[in-house]
Scaffold this motif. Structure first.
Motif, PDB file in Angstrom:
ATOM      1  N   CYS A  26      -5.215  -9.836  -8.227  1.00 20.06           N
ATOM      2  CA  CYS A  26      -6.096 -10.415  -8.612  1.00 20.06           C
ATOM      3  C   CYS A  26      -6.195 -11.721  -7.933  1.00 20.06           C
ATOM      4  N   TRP A  27      -7.666 -12.524  -7.335  1.00 20.49           N
ATOM      5  CA  TRP A  27      -7.645 -13.452  -6.860  1.00 20.49           C
ATOM      6  C   TRP A  27      -8.634 -14.418  -6.741  1.00 20.49           C
ATOM      7  N   ALA A  28      -9.155 -15.407  -6.889  1.00 14.07           N
ATOM      8  CA  ALA A  28     -10.470 -16.315  -7.251  1.00 14.07           C
ATOM      9  C   ALA A  28     -10.309 -17.013  -6.175  1.00 14.07           C
ATOM     10  N   PRO A  29     -10.877 -18.206  -4.939  1.00 15.22           N
ATOM     11  CA  PRO A  29     -10.999 -19.167  -4.583  1.00 15.22           C
ATOM     12  C   PRO A  29     -10.811 -20.608  -4.646  1.00 15.22           C
ATOM     13  N   LYS A  77     -10.927 -11.716  -8.928  1.00 15.05           N
ATOM     14  CA  LYS A  77     -11.704 -10.408  -8.728  1.00 15.05           C
ATOM     15  C   LYS A  77     -10.366  -9.966  -7.888  1.00 15.05           C
ATOM     16  N   PRO A  78     -10.035  -8.473  -7.868  1.00 15.03           N
ATOM     17  CA  PRO A  78      -9.672  -7.130  -6.979  1.00 15.03           C
ATOM     18  C   PRO A  78     -10.098  -7.723  -5.604  1.00 15.03           C
ATOM     19  N   THR A  79      -9.185  -8.411  -4.661  1.00 14.25           N
ATOM     20  CA  THR A  79      -9.871  -8.899  -3.089  1.00 14.25           C
ATOM     21  C   THR A  79      -8.046  -8.450  -2.138  1.00 14.25           C
ATOM     22  N   ARG A  80      -8.895  -8.616  -1.330  1.00 19.70           N
ATOM     23  CA  ARG A  80      -7.303  -7.613  -0.275  1.00 19.70           C
ATOM     24  C   ARG A  80      -6.825  -8.903   1.181  1.00 19.70           C
ATOM     25  N   GLN A  81      -6.265  -9.457   1.036  1.00 20.37           N
ATOM     26  CA  GLN A  81      -5.746 -10.908   1.407  1.00 20.37           C
ATOM     27  C   GLN A  81      -4.624 -10.679   2.087  1.00 20.37           C
ATOM     28  N   GLY A  82      -4.991 -11.344   3.199  1.00 16.23           N
ATOM     29  CA  GLY A  82      -3.833 -11.048   4.323  1.00 16.23           C
ATOM     30  C   GLY A  82      -3.908  -9.704   4.813  1.00 16.23           C
ATOM     31  N   LYS A  83      -2.100  -9.658   5.238  1.00 18.15           N
ATOM     32  CA  LYS A  83      -1.579  -8.420   5.815  1.00 18.15           C
ATOM     33  C   LYS A  83      -1.080  -7.275   4.720  1.00 18.15           C
ATOM     34  N   GLY A  84      -1.577  -7.962   3.104  1.00 18.64           N
ATOM     35  CA  GLY A  84      -1.061  -6.062   2.604  1.00 18.64           C
ATOM     36  C   GLY A  84      -2.029  -5.201   2.607  1.00 18.64           C
ATOM     37  N   TYR A 103      -2.263   2.236  10.036  1.00 20.63           N
ATOM     38  CA  TYR A 103      -2.144   3.579   9.500  1.00 20.63           C
ATOM     39  C   TYR A 103      -0.209   3.504   8.953  1.00 20.63           C
ATOM     40  N   ALA A 104      -0.565   2.107   8.715  1.00 25.52           N
ATOM     41  CA  ALA A 104       1.355   0.920   7.954  1.00 25.52           C
ATOM     42  C   ALA A 104       0.610   1.671   6.088  1.00 25.52           C
ATOM     43  N   CYS A 105      -0.169   1.290   6.154  1.00 26.27           N
ATOM     44  CA  CYS A 105      -0.466   2.212   4.833  1.00 26.27           C
ATOM     45  C   CYS A 105      -1.670   3.355   4.176  1.00 26.27           C
ATOM     46  N   THR A 106      -1.858   3.818   5.246  1.00 21.73           N
ATOM     47  CA  THR A 106      -2.620   5.017   5.152  1.00 21.73           C
ATOM     48  C   THR A 106      -1.663   6.342   3.841  1.00 21.73           C
ATOM     49  N   LYS A 107      -0.573   6.183   3.731  1.00 20.12           N
ATOM     50  CA  LYS A 107       0.005   6.636   2.154  1.00 20.12           C
ATOM     51  C   LYS A 107       0.621   5.987   1.196  1.00 20.12           C
ATOM     52  N   VAL A 108       0.023   4.849   1.624  1.00 24.53           N
ATOM     53  CA  VAL A 108       0.310   3.677   0.268  1.00 24.53           C
ATOM     54  C   VAL A 108      -0.680   3.270  -1.025  1.00 24.53           C
ATOM     55  N   GLU A 109      -0.580   3.995  -1.887  1.00 30.28           N
ATOM     56  CA  GLU A 109      -1.392   4.254  -2.953  1.00 30.28           C
ATOM     57  C   GLU A 109      -1.524   2.690  -3.997  1.00 30.28           C
ATOM     58  N   CYS A 110      -2.605   2.862  -4.031  1.00 29.61           N
ATOM     59  CA  CYS A 110      -2.959   1.137  -4.165  1.00 29.61           C
ATOM     60  C   CYS A 110      -3.085   1.567  -5.592  1.00 29.61           C
ATOM     61  N   PRO A 111      -2.925   0.762  -6.726  1.00 34.92           N
ATOM     62  CA  PRO A 111      -2.863   0.886  -8.710  1.00 34.92           C
ATOM     63  C   PRO A 111      -4.369   0.341  -8.612  1.00 34.92           C
ATOM     64  N   THR A 112      -4.763   0.307  -9.750  1.00 38.54           N
ATOM     65  CA  THR A 112      -6.384  -0.323 -10.003  1.00 38.54           C
ATOM     66  C   THR A 112      -6.515  -0.889 -10.900  1.00 38.54           C
ATOM     67  N   LEU A 113      -6.185  -1.629 -10.454  1.00 40.41           N
ATOM     68  CA  LEU A 113      -6.763  -3.394 -11.037  1.00 40.41           C
ATOM     69  C   LEU A 113      -7.793  -3.751 -11.642  1.00 40.41           C
ATOM     70  N   LYS A 114      -7.137  -4.138 -13.167  1.00 34.80           N
ATOM     71  CA  LYS A 114      -7.704  -4.380 -13.987  1.00 34.80           C
ATOM     72  C   LYS A 114      -8.055  -6.269 -14.039  1.00 34.80           C
ATOM     73  N   CYS A 115      -8.603  -7.042 -13.334  1.00 31.74           N
ATOM     74  CA  CYS A 115      -8.433  -8.454 -13.470  1.00 31.74           C
ATOM     75  C   CYS A 115      -9.036  -9.796 -13.722  1.00 31.74           C
ATOM     76  N   PRO A 116      -8.492 -10.483 -14.954  1.00 33.04           N
ATOM     77  CA  PRO A 116      -9.441 -11.608 -16.092  1.00 33.04           C
ATOM     78  C   PRO A 116      -9.878 -12.178 -14.983  1.00 33.04           C
ATOM     79  N   ALA A 117     -11.174 -12.190 -15.329  1.00 37.31           N
ATOM     80  CA  ALA A 117     -12.462 -13.040 -14.556  1.00 37.31           C
ATOM     81  C   ALA A 117     -12.139 -14.242 -15.084  1.00 37.31           C
ATOM     82  N   PRO A 118     -12.569 -15.395 -14.161  1.00 37.79           N
ATOM     83  CA  PRO A 118     -13.281 -15.157 -12.790  1.00 37.79           C
ATOM     84  C   PRO A 118     -12.166 -14.580 -11.746  1.00 37.79           C
TER      85      PRO A 118
END
Length: 114
Positions: A52-55, A40-47, A23-38
């Protein structure tokens, strides 16, 4: 923006290691990400929003362990032993100051009053 900060502050205030409530994120509006290759938009952890992330095996973390620059120098002679292997930048002190010893616990010297 205040809503995002408030929601995140409330979510992490009690226990930063706890899992965020769905419920903490229900009203959060996330921006549209354009990530440079390689990356990719990735949801990590508790955010709530992706980043933009890559291993590391795709984009290795540059730890500057082999830096070879004319602007670096060894740690100060008064630096603690935990600074072994660290590198410092050459100090360029302003008028009226000179290179001095590091602050307590620091690896590199600092400018001090001449």
């Amino acid at each position: 923006m205040r809503v995002v900060v408030s929601v995140l502050a409330c979510a992490f205030a009690a226990d930063p290691t706890s899992v965020i409530s769905p419920y903490a994120c229900t009203k959060v509006e996330c921006p549209t990400l354009k990530c440079p290759a390689p990356l990719k938009p990735t949801r990590q952890g508790k955010g709530c929003c992706p980043t933009c992330w890559a291993p590391d095996h795709i984009v290795p973390l540059d730890r500057h362990s082999a830096i070879d620059s004319p602007y670096t120098m060894p740690t100060h002679e008064a630096a603690p032993s935990s600074c072994a292997g660290a590198k410092c930048f050459q100090l360029v002190c302003p008028t009226g100051q000179k290179p001095g010893p590091p602050a307590p616990g620091a690896c590199c010297g600092q400018c001090v009053v001449a």
